[in-house]
Enzyme design. Structure first.
Site, PDB file in Angstrom:
ATOM      1  N   ASN A  97       0.681  -1.700   0.063  1.00 23.85           N
ATOM      2  CA  ASN A  97       0.156   0.457  -0.044  1.00 23.85           C
ATOM      3  C   ASN A  97       1.088   1.359  -0.074  1.00 23.85           C
ATOM      4  OD1 ASN A  97      -1.142  -2.164   1.881  1.00 23.85           O
ATOM      5  ND2 ASN A  97      -2.509  -1.656   0.920  1.00 23.85           N
ATOM      6  N   ASP A 317       3.088  -5.839  12.894  1.00 25.82           N
ATOM      7  CA  ASP A 317       1.833  -3.881  11.541  1.00 25.82           C
ATOM      8  C   ASP A 317       1.819  -3.159  12.308  1.00 25.82           C
ATOM      9  OD1 ASP A 317      -0.046  -3.916  10.151  1.00 25.82           O
ATOM     10  OD2 ASP A 317      -1.838  -4.135  11.898  1.00 25.82           O
TER      11      ASP A 317
END
Length: 431
Positions: A97, A317
């Protein structure tokens, strides 16, 4: 190239003949040349000797948002690598992304080329769809040959079931891995935190556990359909990986799927093990994450899933956000925390019941198997891809080398600290 003598380190490596033993290691030219109980070396060698020193294969983080290219004001590949070293990682897998997305050979090649000289190997996860927007397929075979270790739309779930099935079928000939973050966004639209008593008390729109669980149920059914009439995966590697699960039912669903022999795996973010949704009572935007912090029962189920092997890996994450994205009203703040530098320490601090060897497996062997990376173990004439750490050292999280500062752990005392990262013939000391 490095010439290093590591003295009196306890080996933590379930696949090594030296596991559990205290040994010395002689490293030359990126290889483990000799392992013994009382090795010596001349002054041309760097000596590493610490109290309570442990050595393991290099740690792997399967989920990092490096933001580069396109969002370098939040993080770039160089600062992400510095944060990875400080967290004890020799390998990180980065999400697609970016802007442009990692959806072409050029962008995948850029990530690999820019990070060649780093003491960390950066593995691109290529987008399933162009722009990671869920519409048109990328050239996955080309991206595989360009060096992508897996395929995912990263922060964006694959909402279209036909697209997910076709991706699974498309990846089969080259034993590719699909990683999906389970979230049915029709149920989480405008959501700010876990749906429950705390969200009601705070007046914030909730994100129900059902949104994650429905997606997992759907994906498991679609995986069964896509695999017919085949059974299992090539070489025992998973075909479908669920990223950052967070609920008790999600753990149960994946546990059942594994018992049925489905080739699935999953991971949990370290911060999900440290907080439940009541931590948001102070509206601290550094605790705004997706998936959100769930109820106490969910956190306990995640810990149980780690212990029984249902949850394969632990990830950071890592999702850097600049001040303009976090120092705003809770409703307007972006999701995400930085976590590369604190993964190991957070798990040691908050999941005391997890055996050290099991924790290291979930940072080393299992992520490598899932991502189809070469095996690393502590043996003579093997690559010196190593993490040195003190499993119990107390330290206070006071600073970061990331470009962003959105960590909920600043000011907290944590247990366990990485000390050195040795990889690619390079030695990096963790300050």
């Amino acid at each position: 190239m490095m010439k290093i003598l590591i003295k009196n380190a306890r080996v933590v490596d379930s696949r090594s003949l030296y596991n559990g033993q205290k040994v010395s290691l002689l490293l030359e030219n990126g290889l483990i040349r000799e392992i013994g109980s009382d090795l010596t070396a001349d002054e041309s060698y760097t000596l590493i000797e610490e109290d309570n020193l442990c050595v393991s294969p290099g740690w792997v983080d399967m989920r990092v948002s490096a933001k580069d290219p396109g969002y370098e004001h939040k993080e770039d590949l160089a600062t992400a690598c510095r944060a990875a070293v400080r967290g004890g990682f020799t390998d990180i897998a980065v999400l697609p992304n970016t802007r442009p997305a990692l959806d072409s050979k050029d962008t995948v090649g850029y990530v690999r080329q820019v990070t060649l000289g780093q003491p960390v190997t950066v593995h691109p996860i290529a987008a399933v769809t162009k722009g990671a927007n869920g519409q048109d397929f990328t050239e996955m075979i080309d991206l595989h040959h360009a060096g992508s270790v897996a395929f995912s739309d990263g922060e964006n779930p694959l909402a279209n079931p036909d697209l997910l099935v076709k991706t699974l079928q498309y990846l089969r000939p080259f034993n590719g891995l699909l990683m999906n973050r389970p979230e049915e966004r029709g149920l989480t639209h405008f959501g700010q935190m876990n749906e429950g008593i705390t969200s009601t008390l705070l007046g914030l729109k909730g994100m129900p556990a059902l949104a994650e669980e429905l997606m997992i149920e759907r994906d498991l059914r679609l995986l069964e359909y896509a695999l017919q009439p085949e059974n299992g995966a090539d070489g025992g590697a998973p075909v479908l990986h669920f990223s950052t699960i967070s609920t008790a039912r999600s753990v149960d669903l994946i546990r059942q799927a594994k018992a049925q022999g489905l080739p699935v795996s999953c991971d949990v973010a370290a911060h999900q093990l440290a907080f439940d949704d009541t931590a948001l009572m102070g509206f601290d935007t550094n605790l705004k994450v997706n998936p959100p912090f769930r109820a106490v029962a969910d956190v306990e189920a995640l810990k149980a899933g780690l212990l029984d092997g249902t949850i394969d890996a632990i990830v950071s994450d890592h999702n850097p956000q600049d001040d303009e994205s976090k120092n705003v009203e809770f409703d307007h703040a972006e999701f995400g925390v930085i976590g590369l530098e604190t993964v190991y320490s957070v798990v040691r601090t908050y999941v005391d019941e997890l055996p050290l060897e099991t924790l290291i497996d979930k940072l080393t062997h299992r992520p490598r198997q899932i991502l189809r990376l070469p095996e690393v173990t502590i043996a003579e004439n093997e690559p010196a891809t190593l993490t040195l750490f003190d499993p119990d050292r107390a330290w206070v999280c006071e600073r970061t080398v990331s470009r962003s500062r959105n960590s909920p752990f600043f000011g907290m005392q944590l247990r366990g600290k990485p000390l050195w990262v040795l990889h690619k013939g390079l030695a990096a000391h963790v300050a």
